[in-house]
Structure formats: C-alpha cells, structure tokens
Design an enzyme around this catalytic site. Structure first.
Site, PDB file in Angstrom:
ATOM      1  N   ASN A 103       1.258  10.361 -14.227  1.00  0.00           N
ATOM      2  CA  ASN A 103       1.816   9.440 -13.238  1.00  0.00           C
ATOM      3  C   ASN A 103       3.340   9.385 -13.257  1.00  0.00           C
ATOM      4  O   ASN A 103       3.938   8.527 -12.609  1.00  0.00           O
ATOM      5  CB  ASN A 103       1.231   8.036 -13.463  1.00  0.00           C
ATOM      6  CG  ASN A 103      -0.267   8.062 -13.693  1.00  0.00           C
ATOM      7  OD1 ASN A 103      -0.724   7.648 -14.756  1.00  0.00           O
ATOM      8  ND2 ASN A 103      -1.018   8.611 -12.754  1.00  0.00           N
ATOM      9  N   VAL A 115       8.194   8.020 -10.567  1.00  0.00           N
ATOM     10  CA  VAL A 115       7.179   7.251 -11.288  1.00  0.00           C
ATOM     11  C   VAL A 115       6.226   6.590 -10.309  1.00  0.00           C
ATOM     12  O   VAL A 115       6.654   5.919  -9.361  1.00  0.00           O
ATOM     13  CB  VAL A 115       7.829   6.163 -12.171  1.00  0.00           C
ATOM     14  CG1 VAL A 115       6.754   5.372 -12.927  1.00  0.00           C
ATOM     15  CG2 VAL A 115       8.829   6.792 -13.144  1.00  0.00           C
ATOM     16  N   CYS A 116       4.938   6.779 -10.514  1.00  0.00           N
ATOM     17  CA  CYS A 116       3.918   6.120  -9.706  1.00  0.00           C
ATOM     18  C   CYS A 116       3.341   4.971 -10.526  1.00  0.00           C
ATOM     19  O   CYS A 116       2.530   5.184 -11.430  1.00  0.00           O
ATOM     20  CB  CYS A 116       2.821   7.112  -9.311  1.00  0.00           C
ATOM     21  SG  CYS A 116       1.522   6.389  -8.274  1.00  0.00           S
ATOM     22  N   VAL A 117       3.778   3.757 -10.229  1.00  0.00           N
ATOM     23  CA  VAL A 117       3.338   2.589 -10.983  1.00  0.00           C
ATOM     24  C   VAL A 117       2.804   1.553  -9.999  1.00  0.00           C
ATOM     25  O   VAL A 117       3.399   1.296  -8.946  1.00  0.00           O
ATOM     26  CB  VAL A 117       4.494   2.024 -11.846  1.00  0.00           C
ATOM     27  CG1 VAL A 117       5.707   1.677 -10.984  1.00  0.00           C
ATOM     28  CG2 VAL A 117       4.047   0.838 -12.665  1.00  0.00           C
TER      29      VAL A 117
END
Length: 254
Positions: A103, A115-117
């Site tokens: 991610n 960033v995939c949060v």
C-alpha cells in the site's frame, strides 16, 4: 492554515502516547538531520519529485516495535496546500523511505503522494477527520498491510513470500524483479537498532548469535559503524568468516 497548525501542535503533544512510542513528528525535515547511514535508504531530495512548492507540511518518522516491519524506520511527509483548502480536502501523504509494502509505492523512485491509507481515502471534509487519524492509519498499515488491494503490482500476493521479502528489504538484500534497483540497502532504523543491540550484548558480556553477527557484518563498510570494542568482539566471533559476503548469492540465500 490555522487548523492544520493547531492539529499539528496537538499531534506533537500526544504522538508518543498515540503511537506507544513508535512515532515522532517535526516541522523540520527529519531527513536533513539523519546521519549518513540513514540517507542511503531515504529519498535523496524532495526536489526530485513532483512535490508542489506551495504547501505547508511536516514529517513523521515511524519505527514499528513489532509486526512485519519491526525495527525498521520510515519517514512520511504530511502536507496541505497553502491555498486554504485544509481541512476541506485531505492532506497529501508521501513516504520518503524506500519500502516493500503493498500500500506504499516507492518503486522506480516514486516518493510523492505514494501512500494508500484509508483515513485519506475516507476523509470527511475535516468534520470528523484530523491529522491524528492520518497517524493511526499509517500505524495500521505497518501492522496490517493489505495484500488483497495493492497499490503496486510489484508486490507478491503470497503471504509467506511477502513476509520474507519484507525482512530482506529491512535487513538488506535482493528482491528479484521488484524495480530497477533490486538490491535493498539495510534500513537506517534497523541499522540503528542493531547497533543498540550489539552495544547491549557487549555491556552484558553475552555472545552474539550467528544471525545477528551475519547482519551486523553484511554491510561492506561495517568496520566504520562500530567502535573498537565492538569490532574486537565481532572479529573473535567464529561466524564472521562466513557472514561478510556482500553479493547476489548472499542476498538470495538470506
């Protein structure tokens, strides 16, 4: 940007308890204050990215105490536009430290907005979303990486293989076909952790285990990292004779 600054000050006061001592934040670029060993595993300069110049931001360093990424250290930049659209719009989250994570996409030297949060994806116009939520989301990524919905296709979907590659990326080694720079240098935070460990072993007069010696002496310049007492201790450890190979075969067999 008053709201952004207010939340940042609050985060700084609470970050130790919020992260259980695993994170700290600073307006200063933590990278600029890192020693030379840190710089080998962090993006060399934010100016090389597409990062906008009109922004207000700060840095968070996270060092997980357990989980797949235990004892590695990772620096993030959290920034908002100075146009005054925070908290209506979520901040931009960038990881500046090279990492093997489904991610977080640092492949091909991508160190901006990578960033995939969930706390960013589900940002609620600032009504119920804060910088504290961003921190909690980042902490969650280190303990529960999502292999089912990867940001990059370069990450294996096999859990056992994934955990092996994570350790290689932290301890230093080769991950085949990851990106154009296949060899990971030892993570600067993990190197710091090892130096603290070897110091404790020597102070207590205990024998270093073979695995720790192998990692400590894997770096080509390892003699420059430790003091004289440590080097003497390492040189008297029999496993050092087979632990100093720093080539593709060693990385592959790590």
């Amino acid at each position: 940007m008053a709201q952004f600054e207010k939340e940042f000050r609050y985060l700084c006061r609470q970050i130790n308890s919020l992260s259980n001592g695993q994170a700290h934040a600073s307006y200063d670029n933590i990278f600029n204050h890192s020693n030379s060993s840190a710089r080998t595993s962090i993006s060399s300069s934010s100016s090389e990215s597409d990062e906008p110049t009109s922004s207000l931001g700060f840095h968070i360093e996270i060092t997980p105490q357990d989980g797949p990424y235990a004892h590695g250290s990772y620096i993030f930049r959290i920034e908002a536009s100075t146009d005054g659209d925070y908290p209506e719009y979520p901040p931009i989250v960038s990881c500046l430290t090279r990492i093997y994570h489904p991610n977080i996409d640092t492949t091909y030297q991508n160190y901006y907005n990578n960033v995939c949060v969930s706390t960013v994806n589900e940002w609620n116009d600032g009504t119920n979303s804060t910088l504290e939520d961003i921190l909690q989301g980042l902490m969650f990524l280190f303990h529960s990486p999502n292999l089912d919905d990867p940001l990059t296709s370069n990450i294996t979907s096999d859990e056992k293989e994934f955990l092996k590659y994570v350790r290689i990326s932290i301890e230093g080694g080769l991950i085949e076909d990851f990106d154009q720079v296949d060899i990971f240098e030892m993570n600067y935070g993990y190197k710091r952790y090892l130096m603290e460990q070897e110091k404790q072993y020597i102070e207590e007069g205990e024998q270093l285990d073979d695995h720790l010696v192998n990692i400590l002496t894997r770096e080509p310049n390892y003699k420059e990292l430790f003091n004289a007492d440590t080097l003497e201790f390492l040189m008297n450890t029999t496993s050092i004779t087979h632990s100093t190979r720093h080539n593709k075969e060693t990385f592959t067999n790590s």
